[in-house]
Design an enzyme around this catalytic site. Structure first.
Site, PDB file in Angstrom:
ATOM      1  N   ARG A 156       2.311   6.674  -0.167  1.00 36.15           N
ATOM      2  CA  ARG A 156       3.573   7.343   0.121  1.00 36.15           C
ATOM      3  C   ARG A 156       3.646   8.570  -0.782  1.00 36.15           C
ATOM      4  O   ARG A 156       3.066   8.579  -1.872  1.00 36.15           O
ATOM      5  CB  ARG A 156       4.756   6.424  -0.147  1.00 36.15           C
ATOM      6  CG  ARG A 156       4.773   5.161   0.719  1.00 36.15           C
ATOM      7  CD  ARG A 156       5.933   4.256   0.342  1.00 36.15           C
ATOM      8  NE  ARG A 156       5.994   3.060   1.183  1.00 36.15           N
ATOM      9  CZ  ARG A 156       5.371   1.914   0.895  1.00 36.15           C
ATOM     10  NH1 ARG A 156       4.654   1.811  -0.220  1.00 36.15           N
ATOM     11  NH2 ARG A 156       5.474   0.868   1.709  1.00 36.15           N
ATOM     12  N   HIS A 200       4.782  12.320   5.386  1.00 39.61           N
ATOM     13  CA  HIS A 200       4.507  10.962   5.841  1.00 39.61           C
ATOM     14  C   HIS A 200       3.454  10.913   6.934  1.00 39.61           C
ATOM     15  O   HIS A 200       2.810   9.878   7.126  1.00 39.61           O
ATOM     16  CB  HIS A 200       5.800  10.303   6.333  1.00 39.61           C
ATOM     17  CG  HIS A 200       5.886   8.848   5.993  1.00 39.61           C
ATOM     18  ND1 HIS A 200       5.833   8.373   4.697  1.00 39.61           N
ATOM     19  CD2 HIS A 200       5.995   7.749   6.775  1.00 39.61           C
ATOM     20  CE1 HIS A 200       5.931   7.055   4.696  1.00 39.61           C
ATOM     21  NE2 HIS A 200       6.014   6.647   5.950  1.00 39.61           N
ATOM     22  N   ARG A 215       0.097   9.892   5.607  1.00 44.03           N
ATOM     23  CA  ARG A 215      -0.020   8.442   5.365  1.00 44.03           C
ATOM     24  C   ARG A 215      -0.351   7.727   6.674  1.00 44.03           C
ATOM     25  O   ARG A 215      -1.231   6.874   6.725  1.00 44.03           O
ATOM     26  CB  ARG A 215       1.285   7.933   4.770  1.00 44.03           C
ATOM     27  CG  ARG A 215       1.390   6.416   4.619  1.00 44.03           C
ATOM     28  CD  ARG A 215       2.663   6.084   3.839  1.00 44.03           C
ATOM     29  NE  ARG A 215       3.104   4.706   3.984  1.00 44.03           N
ATOM     30  CZ  ARG A 215       2.636   3.687   3.264  1.00 44.03           C
ATOM     31  NH1 ARG A 215       1.676   3.901   2.378  1.00 44.03           N
ATOM     32  NH2 ARG A 215       3.106   2.464   3.437  1.00 44.03           N
ATOM     33  N   HIS A 262       2.093  -2.220   2.870  1.00 43.87           N
ATOM     34  CA  HIS A 262       3.050  -2.634   3.900  1.00 43.87           C
ATOM     35  C   HIS A 262       3.320  -4.138   3.806  1.00 43.87           C
ATOM     36  O   HIS A 262       2.393  -4.924   3.611  1.00 43.87           O
ATOM     37  CB  HIS A 262       2.508  -2.334   5.294  1.00 43.87           C
ATOM     38  CG  HIS A 262       2.850  -0.970   5.786  1.00 43.87           C
ATOM     39  ND1 HIS A 262       2.241  -0.396   6.883  1.00 43.87           N
ATOM     40  CD2 HIS A 262       3.746  -0.042   5.340  1.00 43.87           C
ATOM     41  CE1 HIS A 262       2.737   0.819   7.079  1.00 43.87           C
ATOM     42  NE2 HIS A 262       3.636   1.045   6.168  1.00 43.87           N
ATOM     43  N   TYR A 265      -1.728   1.328  14.754  1.00 42.42           N
ATOM     44  CA  TYR A 265      -2.978   0.603  14.991  1.00 42.42           C
ATOM     45  C   TYR A 265      -3.193   0.379  16.488  1.00 42.42           C
ATOM     46  O   TYR A 265      -4.276   0.625  17.024  1.00 42.42           O
ATOM     47  CB  TYR A 265      -2.925  -0.733  14.256  1.00 42.42           C
ATOM     48  CG  TYR A 265      -4.248  -1.455  14.158  1.00 42.42           C
ATOM     49  CD1 TYR A 265      -5.082  -1.272  13.060  1.00 42.42           C
ATOM     50  CD2 TYR A 265      -4.662  -2.338  15.160  1.00 42.42           C
ATOM     51  CE1 TYR A 265      -6.288  -1.944  12.953  1.00 42.42           C
ATOM     52  CE2 TYR A 265      -5.873  -3.004  15.066  1.00 42.42           C
ATOM     53  CZ  TYR A 265      -6.681  -2.806  13.960  1.00 42.42           C
ATOM     54  OH  TYR A 265      -7.882  -3.461  13.868  1.00 42.42           O
TER      55      TYR A 265
END
Length: 391
Positions: free
Chosen positions: A221, A335, A338, A361, A371
């Site tokens: 992050r 973000h 990430r 996470h 994903y």
């Protein structure tokens, strides 16, 4: 009223007890006093004393509360809740609470009395935010939870006695808009887009470009990146220890504030590849040079990813620079790098659990969205290649 005889080393005494109805809670309470006598005169005195005790403790307090409620606004109660909750939460959570309350206040007149704030008004705020303005489900739910927290505080304070109608308010997910579907699809960059993004960013701010590339290589992050200190880098083991986040509301020139990571799963060691090691060592070396050559303007605070004067970058400044980057239909924020890391790991067929551990996470939803999209894209590409096979 009933009388209980008490005998002890001091002699005989009489305990007088009476039940009264609490006007606030509508429940019965018991009050007692002790006198030396149980004759009729003492009983009259005892009853009067008990009534006076009840009036002083409950009736007068209720009158004072009612007088306060006559002028109590919703704004006042919301602000009281902010102060009440602040010591119990992280600094960033407290900042988020303030922002949520500001949003709620936009729907409510400043002079609205608290007792006039109804469940219907609360529900309308949420419906307007989610179904009309089309703000995200997560944000709208956070606003709803804030309203409920304010009402719970109000109940504890005696401003209201029944908040069940507020507690029953729910928010049902609506079908995603076309724009929201597009946002879901555009939460990460493919390799070509990442290269183009870093190319444009290097032209704007080379140091910032390296920092964002580091996020794409590690999945940190942005707040975690900015909180990294020299002692958090383990060169021998090619890893960094993530143990804090930088508070994003601190501006350049202000005292830097380190906060705890987002959750317990965010405490982690992250392995670095050669490129990530090169970037972090470049920053450490450049910061040492600045400390030696620019002693008047540079102040070493031990942080790695800083501007030339030694201050960790401000998140709002980073995103302001990133908004200047033009990548087709992608909104570039810190973000997205990430998320890009997650997508790159998905392309490598990295197990979902391993990805979650690497990026810190706990809830797999965000990881799964990226994903699943990446793996579905890979399947589509494979199908297209199979169709092209001819013998």
């Amino acid at each position: 009223m009933w009388i209980e005889k008490i005998e002890n080393s001091k002699g005989i005494r009489y305990k007088y007890t009476e039940r009264f109805k609490n006007p606030a809670t509508r429940k019965f309470i018991k009050l007692s006093i002790t006198l030396n006598s149980a004759n009729k005169q003492a009983q009259k005195i005892a009853l009067e004393m008990l009534r006076n005790k009840f009036d002083e403790k409950y009736i007068s307090a209720e009158k004072q509360l009612q007088e306060k409620l006559q002028n109590l606004t919703f704004y006042t109660v919301a602000d009281e809740w902010l102060e009440y909750a602040k010591p119990t939460v992280k600094l960033m959570t407290a900042i988020n609470h303030e922002n949520y309350v500001k949003r709620i206040k936009k729907f409510i007149p400043a002079d609205l009395f608290f007792l006039n704030f109804s469940p219907a008004m609360a529900e309308k705020i949420i419906r307007d935010l989610y179904y009309t303005i089309n703000l995200s489900f997560g944000y709208s739910k956070a606003i709803l939870e804030t309203i409920k927290a304010i009402m719970r505080y109000a109940k504890k304070s005696g401003y209201i006695y029944d908040i069940s109608d507020f507690e029953e308010i729910t928010i049902k997910r609506r079908p995603l808009t076309e724009n929201e579907l597009q946002k879901t699809m555009n939460k990460f960059l493919n390799k070509n887009e990442l290269a183009e993004c870093l190319k444009q960013l290097t032209a704007l701010n080379p140091r910032l470009s390296l920092a964002m590339e580091f996020i794409a290589l590690t999945g940190l992050r942005c707040g975690e990146l900015l909180a990294l200190r020299v002692q958090d880098y383990d060169r021998n083991n090619s890893s960094i220890n993530v143990n804090a986040t930088l508070i994003s509301k601190v501006n350049n020139g202000d005292e830097v504030k380190r906060g705890t990571p987002k959750n317990i799963y965010s405490y982690r060691d992250v392995l670095l590849n050669d490129r990530a090691k090169h970037i972090i060592e470049w920053f450490i070396l450049e910061n040492k040079k600045s400390a030696q050559w620019n002693g008047r303007t540079y102040k070493d605070r031990g942080y790695i990813f800083t501007s030339k004067n030694g201050y960790p970058y401000d998140l709002s400044y980073i995103n302001r620079i990133l908004r200047k980057i033009n990548i087709w239909d992608k909104r570039i924020t810190s973000h997205i790098f990430r998320h890009t890391h997650i997508s790159l790991l998905a392309e490598l067929n990295t197990p979902l659990k391993a990805i979650m551990q690497r990026v810190g996470h706990h809830n797999p939803n965000t990881t799964l969205k990226i994903y699943t999209h990446v793996t579905e894209t890979m399947k589509t590409e494979l199908n297209n290649k199979l169709k092209a096979l001819n013998f």
